[in-house]
Write an enzyme that holds these catalytic residues in place. Structure first.
Site, PDB file in Angstrom:
ATOM      1  CD  GLU A   1      -2.948  -1.256   0.206  1.00  0.00           C
ATOM      2  OE1 GLU A   1      -2.983  -0.358  -0.672  1.00  0.00           O
ATOM      3  OE2 GLU A   1      -3.723  -2.231   0.219  1.00  0.00           O
TER       4      GLU A   1
ATOM      5  CG  HIS B   1      -4.216  -0.381   5.852  1.00  0.00           C
ATOM      6  ND1 HIS B   1      -5.588  -0.226   5.791  1.00  0.00           N
ATOM      7  CD2 HIS B   1      -3.961  -1.570   5.267  1.00  0.00           C
ATOM      8  CE1 HIS B   1      -6.116  -1.270   5.180  1.00  0.00           C
ATOM      9  NE2 HIS B   1      -5.148  -2.112   4.854  1.00  0.00           N
TER      10      HIS B   1
ATOM     11  CG  HIS C   1      -6.970  -5.826   7.573  1.00  0.00           C
ATOM     12  ND1 HIS C   1      -6.396  -6.911   6.936  1.00  0.00           N
ATOM     13  CD2 HIS C   1      -6.725  -4.756   6.767  1.00  0.00           C
ATOM     14  CE1 HIS C   1      -5.844  -6.511   5.798  1.00  0.00           C
ATOM     15  NE2 HIS C   1      -6.010  -5.203   5.679  1.00  0.00           N
TER      16      HIS C   1
ATOM     17  CD  GLU D   1     -12.832   8.033  24.031  1.00  0.00           C
ATOM     18  OE1 GLU D   1     -13.005   6.822  24.192  1.00  0.00           O
ATOM     19  OE2 GLU D   1     -11.746   8.591  24.215  1.00  0.00           O
TER      20      GLU D   1
ATOM     21  CG  HIS E   1      -9.236  -3.673   2.725  1.00  0.00           C
ATOM     22  ND1 HIS E   1      -8.570  -3.766   1.528  1.00  0.00           N
ATOM     23  CD2 HIS E   1      -8.263  -3.736   3.672  1.00  0.00           C
ATOM     24  CE1 HIS E   1      -7.271  -3.916   1.748  1.00  0.00           C
ATOM     25  NE2 HIS E   1      -7.066  -3.896   3.041  1.00  0.00           N
TER      26      HIS E   1
END
Ligand code: 2HA
Ligand code: ZN
Length: 286
Positions: free
Chosen positions: A114, A138, A140, A168, A209
């Site tokens: 990525e 990133h 999952h 919050e 994803h």
């Protein structure tokens, strides 16, 4: 200084391992990059062994000459300590922002698949925060991904529903959350879509994803990811008990909170709802 003794390198490893421990990095899932400060580059420069230049896959001219820590493509976050030199490394971007070369680590490996998304997000964040933001993450996370199968894929709905799940939240991510519909990962198209959202938000969800978060340092970026995913977990629990909320935080409650906590909450997230049903059609938003 030995590369692995530098504080910024230890901070990078700790964040990656914390993500593994949260269950956000099955197999080789997820990736992390850090835009290294010039004084930090100086600290570890003696260890550099530059390799050949290779194309980034997109163009990031505003990152010309910058150095990044990056996890490796196909590598497992759970190995970030025990196989450090294979699992992550440091790269340098060339003077046009089109190629990179590895200067440390990534033994037998390439940077994250990525990389285009990470670098395009870094480029946008560097610009809009005046260089303050340095981390792109990133992962999952289970609950956030689960919600992309039941909620409408709109920035407004995701932001509002996640804000409602924990007081919050609007204080931690007052600008809201962006949502990218399902797209093929790894390429330039998803990178362009994500970096467009990163102009407005610090968080972007990739439908079915995972999630991207951006921030100033490791603590703030990890904390942001953790807060969003925790809120998603609460929503998943609520949805598994009922499809209606008996009570919740109202638009006026959010307005009062914004005043006391000195945050600006965009009105487009404070829409009136026609029912107390949780999974609603976007056309029900008045
Ligand atoms: O396997 O998460 O999006 C790494 C990824 C690709
Ligand atoms: Zn992924």
């Amino acid at each position: 200084m030995k590369f692995l003794d530098a504080e910024f390198v230890k901070g990078f490893q700790r964040m990656a391992f914390d993500g593994w421990e949260q269950g956000w990095h099955e197999r080789n899932g997820g990736n992390l990059t850090y835009r290294v400060k010039p004084e930090e580059v100086e600290e570890v420069k003696e260890n550099f062994e530059p390799r050949e230049w290779a194309p980034i896959g997109t163009s990031v001219p505003k990152l010309a000459g910058e150095y990044f820590l990056t996890t490796g493509s196909g590598k497992y976050m759970r190995n970030i300590y025990i196989k450090a030199e294979e699992t992550f490394g440091m790269i340098e971007v060339d003077d046009k922002g089109e190629n990179y070369r590895t200067v440390w680590g990534l033994k037998g490996a390439r940077p994250t698949s990525e990389l285009p998304s990470h670098l395009m997000n870094h480029e946008v964040k560097k610009e809009v925060t005046n260089g303050r933001y340095r981390v792109i993450y990133h992962c999952h996370p289970t609950n956030t991904i689960a919600l992309t199968f039941v909620l409408p894929l709109s920035d407004e709905v995701f932001t509002r529903e996640l804000w409602e799940m924990a007081t919050e939240c609007p204080v931690v991510f007052p600008d809201g959350i962006g949502v990218v519909p399902w797209m093929v990962p790894g390429g330039r198209d998803i990178a362009v879509a994500t970096s467009k959202l990163m102009r407005k938000y610090d968080v972007a969800i990739w439908a079915h994803h995972g999630m991207f978060a951006a921030g100033e340092d490791f603590d703030l970026t990890f904390g942001l990811m953790h807060t969003v995913e925790k809120s998603a977990e609460i929503l998943v629990k609520v949805l598994s008990m009922s499809d209606h909320k008996a009570q919740t935080i109202t638009p006026d409650d959010f307005r009062h909170l914004a005043k006391d906590f000195h945050v600006t909450l965009p009105e487009r997230f404070l829409y009136e709802k026609k029912s107390s049903k949780i999974v609603y059609d976007p056309s029900e938003i008045q």
